[in-house]
Design a protein around this motif. Structure first.
Motif, PDB file in Angstrom:
ATOM      1  N   ASP A  19       0.831  -1.209   0.000  1.00 37.45           N
ATOM      2  CA  ASP A  19       0.000   0.000   0.000  1.00 37.45           C
ATOM      3  C   ASP A  19       0.862   1.254   0.000  1.00 37.45           C
ATOM      4  OD1 ASP A  19      -2.399  -1.324  -0.066  1.00 37.45           O
ATOM      5  OD2 ASP A  19      -2.712  -1.249   2.102  1.00 37.45           O
ATOM      6  N   THR A  21       3.917   1.589  -1.071  1.00 37.39           N
ATOM      7  CA  THR A  21       4.550   1.708  -2.382  1.00 37.39           C
ATOM      8  C   THR A  21       3.574   2.265  -3.412  1.00 37.39           C
ATOM      9  OG1 THR A  21       5.954  -0.184  -1.857  1.00 37.39           O
ATOM     10  CG2 THR A  21       5.775   0.422  -4.174  1.00 37.39           C
ATOM     11  N   MET A  22       2.338   1.786  -3.381  1.00 43.07           N
ATOM     12  CA  MET A  22       1.345   2.257  -4.341  1.00 43.07           C
ATOM     13  C   MET A  22       0.996   3.727  -4.113  1.00 43.07           C
ATOM     14  SD  MET A  22      -0.995  -1.163  -4.545  1.00 43.07           S
ATOM     15  CE  MET A  22      -2.130  -0.616  -5.799  1.00 43.07           C
ATOM     16  N   ASN A  26       1.671   6.701  -6.702  1.00 41.31           N
ATOM     17  CA  ASN A  26       0.578   7.593  -7.072  1.00 41.31           C
ATOM     18  C   ASN A  26       1.043   9.048  -7.019  1.00 41.31           C
ATOM     19  OD1 ASN A  26      -1.829   8.939  -7.495  1.00 41.31           O
ATOM     20  ND2 ASN A  26      -2.972   7.736  -6.024  1.00 41.31           N
ATOM     21  N   TYR A  40      -5.147   0.712  -0.495  1.00 43.01           N
ATOM     22  CA  TYR A  40      -5.498   0.073  -1.759  1.00 43.01           C
ATOM     23  C   TYR A  40      -5.874  -1.389  -1.539  1.00 43.01           C
ATOM     24  CZ  TYR A  40      -3.699   4.098  -4.242  1.00 43.01           C
ATOM     25  OH  TYR A  40      -3.497   5.348  -4.722  1.00 43.01           O
TER      26      TYR A  40
END
Length: 106
Positions: A19, A21-22, A26, A40
């Motif tokens: 999460d 990393t995402m 983003n 996420y």
């Protein structure tokens, strides 16, 4: 019914890192787009139920698998068991209601 896979610390850490990393990606790739959800991925307690039908209920379009997967993010195993039982009842009840509606319509 298949094995119930509970969320353990390893899965919690793995999804938290993923999460993070995402979210970072983003910000890096799409700075003008706001983050829609703070998380996420959320780990869930999971079990697969295989369904077999009697001949009078069988048709080609019937569901043969149901997944029961309540959220288990930051909960101890006992709390996950309680949530799983509640979710299991809801999923199974919804499925049987769906079958009964099909039989009434036919």
């Amino acid at each position: 019914m298949g094995e119930i896979k509970y969320v353990n610390n390893k899965r919690r850490i793995y999804t938290a890192l993923l999460d993070g990393t995402m979210i970072y990606l983003n910000f890096l790739l799409f700075p003008s787009i706001p983050i829609i959800l703070p998380f996420y991925l959320m780990p869930a307690t999971v079990s697969k139920i295989k369904i077999s039908y009697s001949e009078d209920l069988k048709s080609k379009k019937e569901i043969t698998k149901i997944w029961v997967n309540p959220n288990g993010t930051f909960q101890e195993k006992e709390k996950q068991k309680t949530k799983f039982k509640k979710r299991f009842k809801k999923v199974i009840m919804k499925y049987f209601l769906k079958i009964s509606k099909k039989k009434i319509i036919k």
